[in-house]
Write a protein that holds these residues in place. Structure first.
Motif, PDB file in Angstrom:
ATOM      1  N   ILE A  26       0.745  -1.121   0.025  1.00  0.00           N
ATOM      2  CA  ILE A  26      -0.025  -0.104   0.056  1.00  0.00           C
ATOM      3  C   ILE A  26       1.014   1.096   0.051  1.00  0.00           C
ATOM      4  O   ILE A  26       1.725   1.452   1.152  1.00  0.00           O
ATOM      5  N   HIS A  27       0.848   1.938  -0.837  1.00  0.00           N
ATOM      6  CA  HIS A  27       1.493   3.152  -1.138  1.00  0.00           C
ATOM      7  C   HIS A  27       1.096   4.265   0.013  1.00  0.00           C
ATOM      8  O   HIS A  27      -0.046   4.340   0.174  1.00  0.00           O
ATOM      9  N   PRO A  28       2.099   5.109   0.617  1.00  0.00           N
ATOM     10  CA  PRO A  28       1.350   5.979   1.539  1.00  0.00           C
ATOM     11  C   PRO A  28       0.508   7.007   1.176  1.00  0.00           C
ATOM     12  O   PRO A  28      -0.119   7.523   1.888  1.00  0.00           O
ATOM     13  N   SER A  29       0.517   7.384  -0.249  1.00  0.00           N
ATOM     14  CA  SER A  29      -0.532   8.191  -0.798  1.00  0.00           C
ATOM     15  C   SER A  29      -1.825   7.556  -1.031  1.00  0.00           C
ATOM     16  O   SER A  29      -2.781   8.185  -1.496  1.00  0.00           O
ATOM     17  N   ASP A  30      -1.929   6.135  -1.084  1.00  0.00           N
ATOM     18  CA  ASP A  30      -3.201   5.520  -1.258  1.00  0.00           C
ATOM     19  C   ASP A  30      -3.999   5.830  -0.023  1.00  0.00           C
ATOM     20  O   ASP A  30      -3.758   5.574   1.282  1.00  0.00           O
ATOM     21  N   TYR A  31      -5.405   5.860  -0.195  1.00  0.00           N
ATOM     22  CA  TYR A  31      -6.354   5.741   0.830  1.00  0.00           C
ATOM     23  C   TYR A  31      -7.873   5.356   0.319  1.00  0.00           C
ATOM     24  O   TYR A  31      -7.951   5.394  -0.851  1.00  0.00           O
ATOM     25  N   PRO A  32      -8.703   4.669   1.282  1.00  0.00           N
ATOM     26  CA  PRO A  32      -9.721   3.965   0.751  1.00  0.00           C
ATOM     27  C   PRO A  32     -10.756   4.872  -0.016  1.00  0.00           C
ATOM     28  O   PRO A  32     -11.591   4.414  -1.051  1.00  0.00           O
ATOM     29  N   LYS A  33     -10.863   6.151   0.360  1.00  0.00           N
ATOM     30  CA  LYS A  33     -11.813   7.044  -0.300  1.00  0.00           C
ATOM     31  C   LYS A  33     -11.373   7.859  -1.379  1.00  0.00           C
ATOM     32  O   LYS A  33     -12.021   8.651  -2.134  1.00  0.00           O
ATOM     33  N   GLN A  34     -10.343   7.420  -2.074  1.00  0.00           N
ATOM     34  CA  GLN A  34      -9.742   7.878  -3.361  1.00  0.00           C
ATOM     35  C   GLN A  34     -10.444   7.392  -4.427  1.00  0.00           C
ATOM     36  O   GLN A  34     -10.864   6.331  -4.806  1.00  0.00           O
ATOM     37  N   MET A  35     -10.961   8.535  -5.270  1.00  0.00           N
ATOM     38  CA  MET A  35     -11.728   8.360  -6.386  1.00  0.00           C
ATOM     39  C   MET A  35     -10.679   7.869  -7.555  1.00  0.00           C
ATOM     40  O   MET A  35     -10.046   8.503  -7.998  1.00  0.00           O
ATOM     41  N   GLN A  36     -10.832   6.719  -8.391  1.00  0.00           N
ATOM     42  CA  GLN A  36     -10.122   6.057  -9.170  1.00  0.00           C
ATOM     43  C   GLN A  36     -10.329   6.169 -10.690  1.00  0.00           C
ATOM     44  O   GLN A  36      -9.766   5.726 -11.496  1.00  0.00           O
ATOM     45  N   VAL A  37     -11.665   6.571 -10.842  1.00  0.00           N
ATOM     46  CA  VAL A  37     -11.951   6.437 -12.201  1.00  0.00           C
ATOM     47  C   VAL A  37     -12.942   7.875 -12.569  1.00  0.00           C
ATOM     48  O   VAL A  37     -13.081   8.486 -11.523  1.00  0.00           O
ATOM     49  N   ASN A  38     -13.048   8.077 -13.890  1.00  0.00           N
ATOM     50  CA  ASN A  38     -13.624   9.516 -14.176  1.00  0.00           C
ATOM     51  C   ASN A  38     -15.049   9.609 -13.690  1.00  0.00           C
ATOM     52  O   ASN A  38     -15.591  10.704 -13.059  1.00  0.00           O
ATOM     53  N   ASP A  39     -16.045   8.526 -13.907  1.00  0.00           N
ATOM     54  CA  ASP A  39     -17.462   8.503 -13.637  1.00  0.00           C
ATOM     55  C   ASP A  39     -17.635   7.389 -12.445  1.00  0.00           C
ATOM     56  O   ASP A  39     -16.955   6.249 -12.440  1.00  0.00           O
ATOM     57  N   VAL A  40     -18.382   7.851 -11.482  1.00  0.00           N
ATOM     58  CA  VAL A  40     -18.989   6.683 -10.716  1.00  0.00           C
ATOM     59  C   VAL A  40     -19.783   5.759 -11.394  1.00  0.00           C
ATOM     60  O   VAL A  40     -20.373   5.991 -12.337  1.00  0.00           O
ATOM     61  N   LEU A  41     -19.665   4.591 -10.829  1.00  0.00           N
ATOM     62  CA  LEU A  41     -20.335   3.453 -11.756  1.00  0.00           C
ATOM     63  C   LEU A  41     -21.842   3.634 -11.373  1.00  0.00           C
ATOM     64  O   LEU A  41     -22.489   3.975 -10.189  1.00  0.00           O
ATOM     65  N   ASN A  42     -22.769   3.458 -12.572  1.00  0.00           N
ATOM     66  CA  ASN A  42     -24.224   3.796 -12.553  1.00  0.00           C
ATOM     67  C   ASN A  42     -24.959   2.418 -13.398  1.00  0.00           C
ATOM     68  O   ASN A  42     -24.202   1.778 -13.725  1.00  0.00           O
ATOM     69  N   ASP A  43     -26.132   2.526 -13.376  1.00  0.00           N
ATOM     70  CA  ASP A  43     -26.785   1.463 -14.135  1.00  0.00           C
ATOM     71  C   ASP A  43     -26.552   1.480 -15.682  1.00  0.00           C
ATOM     72  O   ASP A  43     -27.117   0.543 -16.404  1.00  0.00           O
ATOM     73  N   HIS A  44     -25.770   2.615 -16.326  1.00  0.00           N
ATOM     74  CA  HIS A  44     -25.759   2.647 -17.405  1.00  0.00           C
ATOM     75  C   HIS A  44     -24.241   2.639 -18.197  1.00  0.00           C
ATOM     76  O   HIS A  44     -24.045   2.800 -19.316  1.00  0.00           O
ATOM     77  N   ASN A  45     -23.312   2.697 -16.923  1.00  0.00           N
ATOM     78  CA  ASN A  45     -21.843   2.786 -17.749  1.00  0.00           C
ATOM     79  C   ASN A  45     -20.800   1.730 -17.194  1.00  0.00           C
ATOM     80  O   ASN A  45     -19.580   1.948 -17.073  1.00  0.00           O
ATOM     81  N   ASN A  46     -21.426   0.533 -16.967  1.00  0.00           N
ATOM     82  CA  ASN A  46     -20.723  -0.490 -16.343  1.00  0.00           C
ATOM     83  C   ASN A  46     -19.410  -0.799 -17.146  1.00  0.00           C
ATOM     84  O   ASN A  46     -18.325  -1.179 -16.643  1.00  0.00           O
ATOM     85  N   ASN A  47     -19.593  -1.113 -18.576  1.00  0.00           N
ATOM     86  CA  ASN A  47     -18.498  -1.378 -19.462  1.00  0.00           C
ATOM     87  C   ASN A  47     -17.351  -0.319 -19.050  1.00  0.00           C
ATOM     88  O   ASN A  47     -16.141  -0.769 -19.114  1.00  0.00           O
ATOM     89  N   LYS A  48     -17.557   0.809 -19.293  1.00  0.00           N
ATOM     90  CA  LYS A  48     -16.738   2.089 -19.309  1.00  0.00           C
ATOM     91  C   LYS A  48     -15.893   1.861 -17.640  1.00  0.00           C
ATOM     92  O   LYS A  48     -14.667   2.150 -17.707  1.00  0.00           O
ATOM     93  N   TRP A  49     -16.680   1.865 -16.717  1.00  0.00           N
ATOM     94  CA  TRP A  49     -16.392   1.981 -15.331  1.00  0.00           C
ATOM     95  C   TRP A  49     -15.377   0.689 -15.069  1.00  0.00           C
ATOM     96  O   TRP A  49     -14.398   0.899 -14.617  1.00  0.00           O
ATOM     97  N   LYS A  50     -15.821  -0.535 -15.803  1.00  0.00           N
ATOM     98  CA  LYS A  50     -15.001  -1.782 -15.323  1.00  0.00           C
ATOM     99  C   LYS A  50     -13.722  -1.428 -16.088  1.00  0.00           C
ATOM    100  O   LYS A  50     -12.686  -1.888 -15.469  1.00  0.00           O
TER     101      LYS A  50
END
Length: 129
Positions: A26-50
């Motif tokens: 675990i890198h010192p700059s990593d933290y659990p609430k870090q946003m890692q993708v451009n858009d949050v997962l919703n019912d319409h963007n699973n393929n892009k999110w994944k």
């Protein structure tokens, strides 16, 4: 068992890992609430999110925990705490990048691998022709 073998030459006992090539690192700059993708997962963007999340997890060397190829070691294993810590970080990354309704539906998953499988089952219809 795949999860019982420490990887690399760094310190991997008592839940600590200094080997940057280890999936438990675990890198010192990593933290659990870090946003890692451009858009949050919703019912319409699973393929892009994944795809974005997979790229991120591969870059962080954590995909093995998510896809289950690195199994959870037994509690007596010297790498048990390192595995639990890395998996908790991944669970934070995954759930932070989801809409509230989806996050609520995976809240009680015990591992990041369970979350990943649950999402695959939920959204497999999106990938169908």
């Amino acid at each position: 068992m795949a999860g019982d073998k420490p990887t690399g030459s760094g310190k991997e006992t008592s839940g600590e890992t200094t080997d940057v090539n280890s999936p438990y690192y675990i890198h010192p700059s990593d933290y659990p609430k870090q946003m890692q993708v451009n858009d949050v997962l919703n019912d319409h963007n699973n393929n892009k999110w994944k795809q974005e999340m997979t790229n991120f997890l591969l870059a962080k060397n954590k995909m093995g925990l998510v896809d289950g190829t690195i199994e959870k070691p037994g509690a007596e294993s010297p790498i048990y705490l390192a595995w639990v810590r890395a998996d908790a970080m991944i669970k934070g990354w995954l759930t932070t990048a989801m809409e509230r309704e989806i996050r609520t539906s995976v809240r009680y998953a015990k591992t990041s691998s369970e979350i990943w499988r649950d999402l695959e089952e939920r959204f497999e219809k999106e990938g169908a022709p």
